[in-house]
Scaffold this active site. Structure first.
Site, PDB file in Angstrom:
ATOM      1  CE  LYS A  22      -1.592   1.638   3.910  1.00  0.00           C
ATOM      2  NZ  LYS A  22      -1.207   2.908   4.447  1.00  0.00           N
ATOM      3  CG  ASN A  23       2.446   2.936   3.582  1.00  0.00           C
ATOM      4  OD1 ASN A  23       1.312   3.129   3.275  1.00  0.00           O
ATOM      5  ND2 ASN A  23       2.933   2.402   4.768  1.00  0.00           N
ATOM      6  CB  CYS A 119      -3.346  11.455  12.424  1.00  0.00           C
ATOM      7  SG  CYS A 119      -2.985   9.746  12.345  1.00  0.00           S
ATOM      8  NE  ARG A 124       1.061  10.064  10.233  1.00  0.00           N
ATOM      9  CZ  ARG A 124       0.527   9.262   9.447  1.00  0.00           C
ATOM     10  NH1 ARG A 124      -0.734   8.650   9.673  1.00  0.00           N
ATOM     11  NH2 ARG A 124       1.046   8.907   8.256  1.00  0.00           N
ATOM     12  CG  ASP A 310       3.575   1.236   9.510  1.00  0.00           C
ATOM     13  OD1 ASP A 310       3.040   2.311  10.363  1.00  0.00           O
ATOM     14  OD2 ASP A 310       3.641   1.659   8.149  1.00  0.00           O
ATOM     15  NE  ARG A 402      -7.059   4.608   6.108  1.00  0.00           N
ATOM     16  CZ  ARG A 402      -6.302   5.688   6.710  1.00  0.00           C
ATOM     17  NH1 ARG A 402      -6.544   5.833   7.979  1.00  0.00           N
ATOM     18  NH2 ARG A 402      -5.431   6.150   5.838  1.00  0.00           N
TER      19      ARG A 402
HETATM   20  N1  EPU Z   1       6.734  14.423  10.720  1.00  0.00           N
HETATM   21  C1  EPU Z   1       6.751  15.974  10.953  1.00  0.00           C
HETATM   22  N2  EPU Z   1       6.554  16.779   9.737  1.00  0.00           N
HETATM   23  C2  EPU Z   1       6.626  16.426   8.569  1.00  0.00           C
HETATM   24  C3  EPU Z   1       6.748  14.949   8.426  1.00  0.00           C
HETATM   25  C4  EPU Z   1       6.707  14.077   9.483  1.00  0.00           C
HETATM   26  O1  EPU Z   1       6.881  16.208  12.139  1.00  0.00           O
HETATM   27  O2  EPU Z   1       6.457  17.159   7.800  1.00  0.00           O
HETATM   28  C5  EPU Z   1       7.129  13.577  11.756  1.00  0.00           C
HETATM   29  C6  EPU Z   1       5.702  12.959  12.072  1.00  0.00           C
HETATM   30  O3  EPU Z   1       4.700  13.379  12.649  1.00  0.00           O
HETATM   31  C7  EPU Z   1       6.309  11.609  12.558  1.00  0.00           C
HETATM   32  C8  EPU Z   1       7.569  11.337  12.039  1.00  0.00           C
HETATM   33  O4  EPU Z   1       7.774  12.647  11.572  1.00  0.00           O
HETATM   34  O5  EPU Z   1       6.271  11.772  14.119  1.00  0.00           O
HETATM   35  C9  EPU Z   1       7.836  10.606  10.884  1.00  0.00           C
HETATM   36  O6  EPU Z   1       6.815  10.552   9.988  1.00  0.00           O
HETATM   37  P1  EPU Z   1       6.568  10.145   8.431  1.00  0.00           P
HETATM   38  O7  EPU Z   1       6.383  11.230   7.705  1.00  0.00           O
HETATM   39  O8  EPU Z   1       8.021   9.334   8.061  1.00  0.00           O
HETATM   40  O9  EPU Z   1       5.398   9.319   8.357  1.00  0.00           O
HETATM   41  P2  EPU Z   1       4.538   9.416   7.011  1.00  0.00           P
HETATM   42  O10 EPU Z   1       5.175   9.491   5.945  1.00  0.00           O
HETATM   43  O11 EPU Z   1       3.280  10.337   7.219  1.00  0.00           O
HETATM   44  C10 EPU Z   1       4.558   6.904   6.402  1.00  0.00           C
HETATM   45  C11 EPU Z   1       3.564   5.857   6.141  1.00  0.00           C
HETATM   46  C12 EPU Z   1       2.813   5.305   7.637  1.00  0.00           C
HETATM   47  C13 EPU Z   1       4.178   5.135   8.634  1.00  0.00           C
HETATM   48  C14 EPU Z   1       5.209   6.064   8.494  1.00  0.00           C
HETATM   49  C15 EPU Z   1       6.574   5.858   9.421  1.00  0.00           C
HETATM   50  C16 EPU Z   1       2.731   5.863   4.092  1.00  0.00           C
HETATM   51  C17 EPU Z   1       1.704   6.361   3.252  1.00  0.00           C
HETATM   52  N3  EPU Z   1       2.549   6.101   5.370  1.00  0.00           N
HETATM   53  O12 EPU Z   1       3.813   8.005   6.812  1.00  0.00           O
HETATM   54  O13 EPU Z   1       2.255   4.269   7.404  1.00  0.00           O
HETATM   55  O14 EPU Z   1       3.915   4.757  10.041  1.00  0.00           O
HETATM   56  O15 EPU Z   1       5.672   6.470   7.258  1.00  0.00           O
HETATM   57  O16 EPU Z   1       7.210   4.769   8.870  1.00  0.00           O
HETATM   58  O17 EPU Z   1       3.714   5.673   3.600  1.00  0.00           O
HETATM   59  C18 EPU Z   1       0.538   2.985   7.913  1.00  0.00           C
HETATM   60  O18 EPU Z   1       0.593   2.299   6.893  1.00  0.00           O
HETATM   61  O19 EPU Z   1      -0.383   2.461   8.721  1.00  0.00           O
HETATM   62  C19 EPU Z   1       1.162   4.027   8.196  1.00  0.00           C
HETATM   63  C20 EPU Z   1       0.594   4.972   9.194  1.00  0.00           C
END
Ligand code: EPU
Length: 422
Positions: A22-23, A119, A124, A310, A402
């Protein structure tokens, strides 16, 4: 709203096949916005988040055809960007909608994307995505809950250092940088396999990228990308969930069509706990826990190649069955322990202390009515239900839909007693 009714106590056996990630599929779909030619994506999982992303792309101007003979094959064609916008209605149901930001600014010079809001697992924010785009020359404004990013003269290559590792942030900025003029260097980039898969797709589309899978990604911008065909990698989180399902039920289960090296951190933890995971062939893992006690093993979530956040909830379910005390530390998201309360309703002994969960096993779990709060929390409740005595009813399984394709059918095929009720 659908529910799962699960009768626990049966060991899983046989074989479960992994779906596409998915991701990985989400950024790949967004990447199709970068070209006016046809992008063909294979092994797209049939889960709700993918349907949401496809709806968003159609609103933006993509024509999407799902192959009738092979519904995992999706053909995307975005001749023109009709509306470079991601509305609140979609973004609030799926935060990954912000992945269209980078591609839209790069291709259309403009994007209007709703801010996602809070969230279930943490605040996030998307500030690092926005900072990255600003470095590439976009002007960012915020109004009425929307981010407006414009770059009328195109994006310019730049040095972007992420304050913190972000998976979709890296993907978003990578997709912007491939069409920016000149060289971009992304530092402190995410090394997740999903980022690598996206780089592979972009390269097939004509992008010039080096260093994916390391923390420094270099991009030489090109003026145009073309069409490509790409198969999405296996979902390592789904595969890991099934490995943990085999372990928690004391089963003997093969998980096929996965990439074993993407699950290294999990396999190491399971070996420490006394669960045998062996690689049968290039794409199949076999998990076995028939004899002996399960050891309590502390675990801390980290960015890849560390232990995936995850899989934290599912690992916690397993640790309720270990003989002794284990500590699970969540370092990626600040509020990702919602499943602990529900596991406790099933008889688990868990104490939460900030970012740590202290789990005292071994608990005799019993079936109960529980509520799924987010995608991976739901998966952990399914695992707990598979070993609980009696019947567990999990409400709000739309969360699990999802990101898990037909999980009840896959688990039933391996001997679980699980059914969906409307
Ligand atoms: N963060 C910030 N600012 C930003 C971006 C991230 O503060 O602009 C913080 C987040 O709040 C978090 C940390 O940095 O505390 C890491 O977040 P990241 O951006 O890596 O998460 P994401 O890209 O939003 C993806 C996956 C998530 C997975 C995380 C961590 C996708 C679509 N989602 O989220 O997947 O948990 O990376 O590996 O790729 C899931 O599939 O259930 C899921 C939540």
């Amino acid at each position: 709203m659908d529910k799962f009714v699960i009768e626990g106590g049966l060991p899983l056996h046989g074989m479960i096949a992994t779906s596409g990630s998915k991701n990985s599929a989400l950024p790949a779909l967004a990447a199709a916005l970068l070209t006016d030619e046809e992008v063909v994506l294979e092994r797209i999982p049939r889960v709700r988040d993918i349907r949401t992303m496809q709806r968003l792309l159609v609103d933006i101007g993509s024509e999407i055809t799902v192959d009738e003979a092979d519904p995992e094959r999706v053909v995307l064609n975005t001749k023109t960007i009709v509306s470079p916008e991601a509305p609140y209605e979609l973004v609030k149901t799926m935060r990954a909608s912000s992945l269209v930001l980078g591609p839209l600014v790069a291709r259309a010079g403009r994007a209007r994307v709703s801010l996602p809001g809070g969230c279930a697992i943490g605040a996030r924010p998307i500030n690092f995505h926005l900072a990255g785009l600003e470095h590439l020359g976009a002007r960012i404004a915020q109004e009425h809950g929307y981010i407006e990013a414009v770059a009328p003269d195109g994006l310019k290559g730049a040095h972007v250092v992420f304050d913190r590792i972000t998976v979709t942030g890296t993907e978003d900025i990578l997709m912007a940088a491939v069409l920016a003029e000149g060289e971009s260097v992304l530092e402190n980039a995410a090394r997740e396999p999903e980022v690598v898969d996206l780089a592979h797709l972009l390269r097939k589309m004509g992008a010039k990228i080096e260093g994916e899978g390391t923390s420094v990604i270099r991009v030489q911008g090109v003026s145009k990308l073309h069409g490509a065909t790409h198969e999405i990698i296996a979902d390592r989180i789904e595969a890991g969930t099934f490995v943990l399902a085999g372990a928690i039920t004391r089963g003997e289960l093969c998980v096929s069509r996965c990439v074993p090296e993407h699950l290294g951190a999990l396999i190491v933890k399971l070996a420490e706990a006394g669960v045998t995971v062996t690689q049968v062939d290039d794409t199949t893992l076999r998990v076995e826990r028939r004899i002996g006690a399960l050891g309590p093993v502390d675990m801390t979530t980290e960015e890849y190649p560390g232990f995936a956040t995850d899989l934290q909830a599912q690992y916690m379910a397993l640790m309720t069955q270990a003989d002794g005390i284990s500590i699970v530390t969540e370092t990626i998201f600040e509020n990702r322990f919602m499943h602990a309360q529900e596991l406790m309703r099933m008889g688990a002994n868990i104490r939460l202390d900030g970012r740590q969960a202290i789990i005292a096993g071994r608990s005799r779990l019993t079936g109960a009515g529980v509520i799924a709060s987010d995608l991976r929390a739901s998966a952990s409740l399914v695992l707990a239900a598979l070993v609980a005595k009696g019947e567990t009813v999990i409400d709000r399984v739309y969360h699990i839909d999802r990101g898990y394709e037909k999980i009840e059918a896959k688990l039933s095929g391996a001997g679980a007693k699980i059914r969906r009720e409307e």
